[in-house]
Design an enzyme around this catalytic site. Structure first.
Site, PDB file in Angstrom:
ATOM      1  N   SER B  45       0.869  -1.175   0.000  1.00 67.96           N
ATOM      2  CA  SER B  45       0.000   0.000   0.000  1.00 67.96           C
ATOM      3  C   SER B  45       0.905   1.224   0.000  1.00 67.96           C
ATOM      4  CB  SER B  45      -0.897  -0.015   1.243  1.00 67.96           C
ATOM      5  OG  SER B  45      -1.952   0.898   1.090  1.00 67.96           O
ATOM      6  N   GLU B  46       0.753   2.109  -1.002  1.00 62.87           N
ATOM      7  CA  GLU B  46       1.752   3.160  -1.204  1.00 62.87           C
ATOM      8  C   GLU B  46       1.774   4.194  -0.073  1.00 62.87           C
ATOM      9  OE1 GLU B  46      -0.387   3.315  -4.529  1.00 62.87           O
ATOM     10  OE2 GLU B  46      -1.018   5.402  -4.494  1.00 62.87           O
ATOM     11  N   ASN B  47       0.743   4.169   0.790  1.00 59.98           N
ATOM     12  CA  ASN B  47       0.771   5.080   1.926  1.00 59.98           C
ATOM     13  C   ASN B  47       1.575   4.518   3.097  1.00 59.98           C
ATOM     14  OD1 ASN B  47      -1.469   3.229   1.963  1.00 59.98           O
ATOM     15  ND2 ASN B  47      -2.226   4.276   3.766  1.00 59.98           N
TER      16      ASN B  47
END
Lengths: 231, 218
Positions: B45-47
């Site tokens: 998840s890029e966050n």
């Protein structure tokens, strides 16, 4: 240890000025400095340039500052989910600079790390590349992107000590650590403020050197944008 | 023709054991539901999370744990948390094996447009430009044609592009296609009930058809 503790958000933000550039941590509404945003709203500081991955929602986060027209410019990667934002953008009241998320993260990191520019592949061949130097390395093209720095960086952590050492929780870390390093003055609000010595030095995410002011936050709402559950 | 679930199921068959995968918002997120349970894969998840778990039970909801679509999630045993800078360092650095994302248009040279429609409110590119510029392998989940029936698999994109020469494979509601290194959509499979003729008519870009084109297995 140097004591960075201030009484609350009003004291922490006492010298914030009109037309200042702010960095605000958070991804969506996750890990945003709720108490500080409320204090800026109350203080009424105007003409702000806000560097933040997102722009909040209509009635929470940076959206609150948009409603009161305190924001002149947003520098973000994604600004959906905000009707007032859209209205101000279309009417020309608000300036917006959209930056690929990884480039935004790295420009902020570079600002804190003293690296004025770097090359990244993101945006090559797109409108993001307009006016930027393109250089080839090992047969692939990259864009020159410059650092971002701020007058004030405002971050939110889970735990912090009086020396400004910070620990984040879950995905509330996001942009907070890089922003903490990229502000001339960095203000940290924390859910739990503890005496020095209580945090394990092995687990510090943001060393206190980056933090000038820290305060115990309160009444965190931690609003959820997309509450998704399994049965 | 495949529905969204069908596209997600077909893409899930491209997933291999040991992969680190970034799933975009929309149909790509659904792919996670159809990855065979005997495969060990890690979702990024890029966050700031490696090891996305299932959606939480009501009692487990944690506002400090969300995915890139801002949905509440859980972690897996062995998950790791990190900053956005670290997240995009692993994306840019080529450590993520597979990126699956949606598109509004794809060109026969692998350009992708998925972030902006002139005249409409621009929401921003988020992490899409970083992902497409760096991923080792990109699969696009998309509708073959617009609601008005015009092709979205084009010679050149008409919309502002997100990245150039990056898409390797497309799973649409009509077909599975590879984009060849020299350009062109190579037809690999047909969706159930869809003929080669229909795919030809729905593809504006160069379509390469060699031999019999099998119907896909889901």
């Amino acid at each position: 240890m140097i004591n960075k503790v201030v009484n609350g958000p009003d004291e922490a933000l006492c010298d914030i000025f009109d037309n200042a550039t702010l960095m605000l941590g958070g991804f969506g509404l996750c890990g945003i400095p709720e108490n500080s945003i409320a204090a800026i709203l109350k203080k009424g500081t105007k003409g702000l340039t806000c560097i933040s991955n997102n722009a909040g929602v209509d009635d929470f986060g940076i959206g609150l500052l948009l409603k009161t027209r305190q924001v002149k410019k947003m520098i973000s990667s994604y600004v959906g989910e905000n009707a007032e934002f859209e209205r101000q953008l279309l009417s020309g009241e608000l300036e917006v600079e959209l930056i690929p998320q990884g480039t935004l993260a790295e420009r902020v990191r570079a600002g804190g790390a003293g690296i004025p520019a770097f090359f990244t592949p993101a945006g090559v061949g797109t409108e993001v590349a307009a006016g930027k130097e393109v250089r080839e390395f090992d047969g692939k093209q990259y864009l020159l992107e410059s650092w971002l720095r701020a007058d004030f960086s405002i971050v939110k952590a889970w735990k912090g000590d009086t020396a400004g050492n910070l620990i984040y929780k879950g995905t509330a870390r996001n942009f907070n650590p890089m922003m903490a390093a990229a502000g001339k003055i960095t203000i940290a609000e924390v859910e739990e403020l503890v005496p020095v010595g209580e945090l394990d030095p092995n687990n510090i995410h943001t060393p206190g050197i980056y933090v000038q002011r820290i305060f115990q936050g309160k009444n965190y709402e931690k609003r959820i944008e997309q509450r998704t559950v399994s049965k | 023709m495949l529905d969204k679930t069908g596209i997600a199921k077909r893409i899930a068959k491209e997933v291999k054991d040991g992969m680190y995968i970034n799933l975009g918002i929309g149909i790509p997120t659904l792919v996670a539901n159809y990855i065979p349970s005997n495969l060990n894969v890690v979702l990024q998840s890029e966050n700031g999370l490696l090891g996305i778990g299932p959606f939480p039970k009501e009692s487990e909801v944690d506002p400090d744990l969300i995915n890139a679509g801002k949905q509440t999630i859980t972690m897996m045993p062995g998950s790791a948390l990190f900053s956005s800078a670290e997240s995009f360092a692993m994306i840019r650095g080529g450590h993520v094996d597979l990126t699956i994302l949606g598109a509004m248009e794809v060109s026969e040279t692998g350009d992708i447009a998925n972030w902006k429609v002139p005249g409409k409110m621009v929401k921003g590119m988020g992490g899409a430009m970083d992902l497409v510029a760096s991923a080792k392998h990109i699969i696009v989940a998309m509708q073959h044609c617009s609601k008005e029936g015009s092709s979205k698999l084009l010679k050149t994109c008409s919309l502002p592009i997100t990245g150039i020469k990056c898409v390797k494979k497309i799973v649409s509601d009509m077909a599975v296609l590879d984009i060849l290194p020299q350009g062109g959509f190579k037809l690999l499979e047909r969706a159930p009930g869809v003929s080669v003729e229909q795919i030809k008519n729905a593809t504006e870009g160069t379509l390469i058809i060699e031999g019999d084109i099998p119907e896909m297995h889901l």
